[in-house]
Design a protein around this motif. Structure first.
Motif, PDB file in Angstrom:
ATOM      1  N   ASN A 155      40.686  43.888  36.367  1.00 50.32           N
ATOM      2  CA  ASN A 155      40.093  43.656  35.126  1.00 50.32           C
ATOM      3  C   ASN A 155      38.794  42.932  35.065  1.00 50.32           C
ATOM      4  OD1 ASN A 155      42.479  44.939  34.138  1.00 50.32           O
ATOM      5  ND2 ASN A 155      43.511  42.923  34.023  1.00 50.32           N
ATOM      6  N   LYS A 156      38.074  43.118  36.142  1.00 50.67           N
ATOM      7  CA  LYS A 156      36.709  42.724  36.358  1.00 50.67           C
ATOM      8  C   LYS A 156      35.702  43.724  36.282  1.00 50.67           C
ATOM      9  CE  LYS A 156      38.183  37.929  36.595  1.00 50.67           C
ATOM     10  NZ  LYS A 156      37.814  37.246  38.045  1.00 50.67           N
ATOM     11  N   ARG A 157      34.376  43.150  36.003  1.00 52.67           N
ATOM     12  CA  ARG A 157      33.314  44.276  35.897  1.00 52.67           C
ATOM     13  C   ARG A 157      32.776  43.959  37.321  1.00 52.67           C
ATOM     14  NH1 ARG A 157      31.667  46.844  31.671  1.00 52.67           N
ATOM     15  NH2 ARG A 157      29.330  47.030  32.310  1.00 52.67           N
ATOM     16  N   SER A 179      37.957  46.704  35.436  1.00 53.91           N
ATOM     17  CA  SER A 179      37.686  47.359  34.214  1.00 53.91           C
ATOM     18  C   SER A 179      36.414  48.069  34.334  1.00 53.91           C
ATOM     19  CB  SER A 179      37.525  46.214  33.155  1.00 53.91           C
ATOM     20  OG  SER A 179      36.251  45.280  33.862  1.00 53.91           O
ATOM     21  N   PHE A 180      35.433  47.819  35.169  1.00 51.18           N
ATOM     22  CA  PHE A 180      34.359  48.572  35.542  1.00 51.18           C
ATOM     23  C   PHE A 180      33.770  48.443  37.031  1.00 51.18           C
ATOM     24  CE2 PHE A 180      29.623  48.825  36.354  1.00 51.18           C
ATOM     25  CZ  PHE A 180      29.435  49.856  35.666  1.00 51.18           C
ATOM     26  N   GLU A 240      25.885  44.112  32.892  1.00 44.05           N
ATOM     27  CA  GLU A 240      26.797  42.940  32.780  1.00 44.05           C
ATOM     28  C   GLU A 240      27.771  42.992  33.916  1.00 44.05           C
ATOM     29  OE1 GLU A 240      28.585  42.206  28.929  1.00 44.05           O
ATOM     30  OE2 GLU A 240      26.415  42.161  27.845  1.00 44.05           O
ATOM     31  N   ILE A 241      27.845  41.995  34.884  1.00 50.15           N
ATOM     32  CA  ILE A 241      28.532  41.994  35.953  1.00 50.15           C
ATOM     33  C   ILE A 241      29.506  40.760  36.097  1.00 50.15           C
ATOM     34  CG2 ILE A 241      28.605  42.242  38.599  1.00 50.15           C
ATOM     35  CD1 ILE A 241      28.460  44.891  37.233  1.00 50.15           C
ATOM     36  N   ASP A 242      30.488  40.851  36.491  1.00 45.50           N
ATOM     37  CA  ASP A 242      31.523  39.596  37.096  1.00 45.50           C
ATOM     38  C   ASP A 242      31.195  39.329  38.468  1.00 45.50           C
ATOM     39  OD1 ASP A 242      32.103  39.246  34.387  1.00 45.50           O
ATOM     40  OD2 ASP A 242      33.841  40.912  34.943  1.00 45.50           O
TER      41      ASP A 242
END
Length: 341
Positions: A155-157, A179-180, A240-242
C-alpha cells in the motif's frame, strides 16, 4: 584488549554467499570450529539483490527463487553452529608469531583463526548508490539498495530506479501489493529479460524511460516528492513517492585483500586444485578464484570448491593425520536431525 585463546577458530570463512555457506556446513561435518564473516548486513552475497528471481541451474532443484535458496543455504550452514558475523569488511590479515592468523575488520574488530577460506564471490560487492543530496538520511529506511521484506511496500507509492533484471523483477513483484509502482530508467530500452519487460509493460507499472531521478525531497523522516528529469528534453516533472528502490547494480571491490600478498590476476585469486592460495593456510573458493578449467558464475562450482578448500585446510591444521573423504550419510549429527524430522 588481548584475545582469549578460546576465541581462535580452526577456519574463518570470509564471505557469506553460496560458496561460503556451503563451506561452513562442510567444515562443521569435519568438526572444525568455524566462523563466517560477511561484509553485508545479510547473507547470500548477490542473491538478495534478486530475491524473487528464479534460478534453474542449482543441481537437483528444478527451480528455486534466489531468496529461498539463501534461506536454505543459511539453515544448512547453521547445522553445526558456526559463528556468523555480519556487517564487517575484513581489511587486514597478518600472521602472528605462533602461526595464528589475525583478521581485522573495517571497524577495528579482530578475529583469530588458524586457517582462512576467502569466498567473497566476484569480489566484495558495493551497491552503486544514488549520488544526490538528501539521500543518506533516507538510506536503509525509505531508500533501499536491497530488499529483505516485500511486505514493507504494501500500500505504498514505490519508485524503482534502474533498467536491468533486478529493477524489472521488483516492479513486477510489487505491482500487486503497492498502491503505485513506477520505474525510471535513463535509457530508452531495458537490459532485462524481454519476456519480463513485456510483462511489466502490460501491468499497472508506470514506466518512465529516458528519465532519471534529479532530486529527492521530504522531511527528516519520510520521502515526499521526487523530481524526475527527461534526459532527451530536460523537462522536469514531480512524483509523490513513499519508497525508492535503487537497482543500479554493484561495483566489485577487492578492497584491502589486494595488499595481503596473494597471487592475483585480473581481480581473481589464483589457486591450485586444492584451492590453496600463495599463502600457506589461506584458501579461496567460488567466483573470486581462478585456475585452469575454472567455470565462473556457476553456483554448483562453488559447492565443490568450498569443500575442497575445507579438506585442504583440515590437512594443513593436522599435517600428520590423514584427511579421509566424508559423506553426510555417515554423520551422526545429521542422522539424528533426520530421525527427528
Amino acid at each position: 584488549m588481548k584475545e582469549e585463546i578460546d576465541s581462535c577458530y580452526d577456519v574463518t570463512i570470509i564471505g557469506g554467499g553460496p560458496s561460503g555457506l556451503f563451506a561452513a556446513f562442510y567444515a562443521g561435518m569435519r568438526e572444525m570450529k568455524t566462523k563466517v564473516i560477511e561484509a553485508a548486513p545479510y547473507l547470500g552475497r548477490k542473491l538478495p539483490y534478486y530475491r524473487e528471481k528464479f534460478l534453474f541451474d542449482v543441481g537437483g532443484i528444478q527451480a528455486i527463487t534466489a531468496g529461498k535458496l539463501v534461506e536454505e543455504l543459511e539453515a544448512q550452514a547453521r547445522t553445526f553452529g558456526p559463528t556468523i558475523v555480519l556487517s564487517q569488511l575484513i581489511e587486514k590479515m597478518e600472521r602472528l608469531s605462533d602461526g595464528t592468523i589475525r583478521l581485522t575488520s573495517h571497524i577495528g574488530e579482530t578475529h583469530l583463526t588458524r586457517s582462512v577460506v576467502i569466498a567473497i564471490g566476484g569480489e566484495t560487492l558495493v551497491p552503486q548508490k544514488l549520488e544526490l543530496p538528501n539521500t543518506k538520511k533516507y538510506e536503509g529506511r525509505h531508500l533501499h539498495y536491497s530488499v529483505d521484506d516485500i511486505e514493507q511496500f504494501r500500500n505504498k507509492r514505490v519508485l524503482i530506479s534502474g533498467g536491468g533484471d533486478s529493477a524489472v523483477d521488483w516492479a513486477i513483484a510489487l505491482a500487486s501489493i503497492a498502491s503505485f509502482v513506477g520505474i525510471v530508467h535513463r535509457r530508452s530500452d531495458f537490459r532485462a529479460h524481454e519476456g519480463n519487460v513485456s510483462k511489466m509493460r502490460n501491468s499497472s507499472v508506470h514506466v518512465m524511460t529516458s528519465s532519471q531521478i534529479k532530486e529527492i525531497s521530504g522531511d527528516e523522516e519520510h520521502i515526499e516528492l521526487v523530481m524526475l528529469e527527461q534526459t532527451e528534453t530536460g523537462n522536469i516533472s514531480s512524483l509523490e513517492i513513499d519508497e525508492i528502490i535503487v537497482c543500479h547494480g554493484a561495483r566489485p571491490e577487492l578492497s584491502g585483500i589486494k595488499d595481503w600478498g596473494l597471487g592475483i590476476e585480473q581481480n581473481r585469486i589464483t589457486v591450485d586444485a586444492w584451492m590453496q592460495t600463495s599463502i600457506p593456510g589461506v584458501f579461496a573458493a567460488g567466483d573470486v578464484v581462478d585456475y585452469p578449467g575454472k567455470l565462473p558464475g556457476l553456483i554448483a562450482g562453488g559447492f565443490m570448491e568450498g569443500p575442497a578448500a575445507i579438506n585442504r585446510a583440515k590437512a594443513y591444521l593436522d599435517p600428520h593425520e590423514e584427511v579421509r573423504p566424508i559423506w553426510s550419510t555417515d554423520n551422526e549429527v545429521l542422522m539424528a536431525i533426520h530421525s527427528r524430522a
